[in-house]
Design an enzyme around this catalytic site. Structure first.
Site, PDB file in Angstrom:
ATOM      1  N   ASP A   1       0.807  -1.216   0.000  1.00 35.94           N
ATOM      2  CA  ASP A   1       0.000   0.000   0.000  1.00 35.94           C
ATOM      3  C   ASP A   1       0.836   1.260   0.000  1.00 35.94           C
ATOM      4  O   ASP A   1       2.038   1.245   0.252  1.00 35.94           O
ATOM      5  CB  ASP A   1      -0.940   0.006   1.221  1.00 35.94           C
ATOM      6  CG  ASP A   1      -0.256  -0.551   2.473  1.00 35.94           C
ATOM      7  OD1 ASP A   1       0.925  -0.221   2.701  1.00 35.94           O
ATOM      8  OD2 ASP A   1      -0.891  -1.328   3.206  1.00 35.94           O
TER       9      ASP A   1
ATOM     10  N   ASN B   1      -7.156  -2.852  14.565  1.00 38.92           N
ATOM     11  CA  ASN B   1      -8.519  -3.286  14.236  1.00 38.92           C
ATOM     12  C   ASN B   1      -8.515  -4.550  13.385  1.00 38.92           C
ATOM     13  O   ASN B   1      -9.541  -4.934  12.834  1.00 38.92           O
ATOM     14  CB  ASN B   1      -9.271  -2.157  13.509  1.00 38.92           C
ATOM     15  CG  ASN B   1      -8.596  -1.751  12.199  1.00 38.92           C
ATOM     16  OD1 ASN B   1      -7.653  -2.409  11.751  1.00 38.92           O
ATOM     17  ND2 ASN B   1      -9.062  -0.689  11.590  1.00 38.92           N
TER      18      ASN B   1
ATOM     19  N   HIS C   1      -6.763  -4.990  10.595  1.00 40.03           N
ATOM     20  CA  HIS C   1      -6.588  -4.811   9.142  1.00 40.03           C
ATOM     21  C   HIS C   1      -5.275  -5.432   8.660  1.00 40.03           C
ATOM     22  O   HIS C   1      -4.308  -5.516   9.396  1.00 40.03           O
ATOM     23  CB  HIS C   1      -6.705  -3.338   8.721  1.00 40.03           C
ATOM     24  CG  HIS C   1      -5.565  -2.443   9.112  1.00 40.03           C
ATOM     25  ND1 HIS C   1      -5.717  -1.089   9.321  1.00 40.03           N
ATOM     26  CD2 HIS C   1      -4.237  -2.672   9.309  1.00 40.03           C
ATOM     27  CE1 HIS C   1      -4.559  -0.544   9.630  1.00 40.03           C
ATOM     28  NE2 HIS C   1      -3.643  -1.483   9.631  1.00 40.03           N
TER      29      HIS C   1
ATOM     30  N   GLU D   1      -9.521  -1.991   5.765  1.00 38.26           N
ATOM     31  CA  GLU D   1     -10.188  -1.649   7.013  1.00 38.26           C
ATOM     32  C   GLU D   1     -11.465  -2.480   7.174  1.00 38.26           C
ATOM     33  O   GLU D   1     -11.931  -3.099   6.211  1.00 38.26           O
ATOM     34  CB  GLU D   1     -10.520  -0.155   7.005  1.00 38.26           C
ATOM     35  CG  GLU D   1      -9.287   0.763   6.872  1.00 38.26           C
ATOM     36  CD  GLU D   1      -8.442   0.838   8.140  1.00 38.26           C
ATOM     37  OE1 GLU D   1      -8.220  -0.197   8.793  1.00 38.26           O
ATOM     38  OE2 GLU D   1      -7.976   1.952   8.466  1.00 38.26           O
TER      39      GLU D   1
HETATM   40  C1  F6R Z   1       1.508  -1.418   6.039  1.00 42.94           C
HETATM   41  C2  F6R Z   1       0.302  -2.205   6.258  1.00 42.94           C
HETATM   42  C3  F6R Z   1      -0.448  -2.149   7.557  1.00 42.94           C
HETATM   43  C4  F6R Z   1       0.462  -2.356   8.765  1.00 42.94           C
HETATM   44  C5  F6R Z   1      -0.348  -2.314  10.059  1.00 42.94           C
HETATM   45  C6  F6R Z   1       0.533  -2.476  11.287  1.00 42.94           C
HETATM   46  O1  F6R Z   1       2.015  -1.643   4.741  1.00 42.94           O
HETATM   47  O2  F6R Z   1      -0.100  -2.901   5.373  1.00 42.94           O
HETATM   48  O3  F6R Z   1      -1.454  -3.137   7.546  1.00 42.94           O
HETATM   49  O4  F6R Z   1       1.106  -3.592   8.631  1.00 42.94           O
HETATM   50  O5  F6R Z   1      -1.028  -1.104  10.150  1.00 42.94           O
HETATM   51  O6  F6R Z   1       1.414  -1.397  11.367  1.00 42.94           O
HETATM   52  P1  F6R Z   1       2.568  -1.390  12.468  1.00 42.94           P
HETATM   53  O7  F6R Z   1       3.518  -2.475  12.110  1.00 42.94           O
HETATM   54  O8  F6R Z   1       3.204  -0.029  12.322  1.00 42.94           O
HETATM   55  O9  F6R Z   1       1.919  -1.595  13.791  1.00 42.94           O
END
Ligand code: F6R
Length: 252
Positions: free
Chosen positions: A67, A137, A139, A144
């Site tokens: 992303d 959450n 994701h 989301e």
């Molecule tokens: C980032 C992504 C997100 C993160 C998630 C956890 O490319 O796809 O799903 O993996 O938000 O983020 P951290 O590791 O910063 O807690």
């Protein structure tokens, strides 16, 4: 799903890097899906160390990031592009032409751009190993709650909670992007092997719901239950709410 309980973040980073390194040694032109965020930082550092000290060769590896924030150009310091460059690519030898990260400022039609990102993945033969983190959450990518479990790369509006979580990465005066270009759940499930990394207490509830709860678009990581080759690496804090911890750590 294969759940690996790690003693701490260092072990989680080493084990995940070990799995990626083994996959690259087996297939030097590995199609590798990558994530940004805090969780995979230790894995990226360990892979960089393996490149430096053990000659792990990324020259034929092809990467696809999950992303990018919508509206952030590649040279924006908080973009996924900048993150990947600083935390990983500049420390290893992935060929610049083999790096694919969604464009946060595509010109033209957004739907067409997203379809093109999907087509690039398809043309490369699909993703062999996809690295994932998990949001509070539940994701994966920026899928989301309410994301279709069949979704493909598209624009997704971020939830309030994700915006709050991202605030720490931006300066106070900076506007936080409210949407992202993200691979869909369907895109992620097409990967041949998936590695999900979870660290810290803040992820414990989401991880438990993803592994032990029902498959639901409300917790998009739960869709991984439908995939045949998922490995989840969790440190003690992230694993704290799993009810079957003993079973997962059974050496048999
Ligand atoms: C980032 C992504 C997100 C993160 C998630 C956890 O490319 O796809 O799903 O993996 O938000 O983020 P951290 O590791 O910063 O807690």
């Amino acid at each position: 799903m294969f759940v690996i309980l790690c003693k701490g973040y260092a072990e989680l980073s080493q084990q995940s890097a070990g799995i990626v390194a083994a996959a690259i040694r087996k297939r030097p032109d590995l199609r590798l899906g990558l994530a940004t965020g805090t969780t995979p930082l230790g894995m990226y550092r360990e892979l960089a160390r393996m490149h430096r000290e053990e000659g792990l060769d990324f020259s034929r590896v092809v990467t696809f990031n999950l992303d990018e924030y919508l509206g952030l150009a590649a040279d924006h310091p908080q973009s996924a592009h900048a993150f990947m460059q600083n935390e990983f690519f500049k420390h290893v030898n992935v060929a610049p032409g083999n790096i694919h990260i969604p464009d946060g400022t595509p010109s033209g039609d957004l739907d067409e751009y997203c379809a093109m990102y999907e087509a690039i993945i398809q043309r490369a033969g699909g993703i062999d190993v996809q690295i994932l983190g998990i949001g509070r959450n539940g994701h994966i990518g920026f899928n989301e709650p309410s994301s279709s479990l069949a979704s493909r790369t598209r624009i997704k509006t971020l939830t309030r909670q994700t915006l709050e979580d991202n605030r720490r990465l931006f300066q106070e005066s900076q506007a936080i992007p409210e949407a992202a270009v993200t691979m869909g759940i369907g895109t992620i499930l097409d990967a041949r092997k998936i590695l999900l990394l979870a660290s810290a207490t803040s992820k414990a509830a989401a991880l438990a719901r993803s592994i032990e709860g029902p498959v639901t678009a409300h917790v998009t990581a739960s869709a991984l239950q439908l995939h045949r080759d998922v490995t989840i690496l969790a440190d003690e804090q992230a694993a704290a709410e799993l009810s079957e911890r003993e079973y997962y750590s059974d050496p048999a």
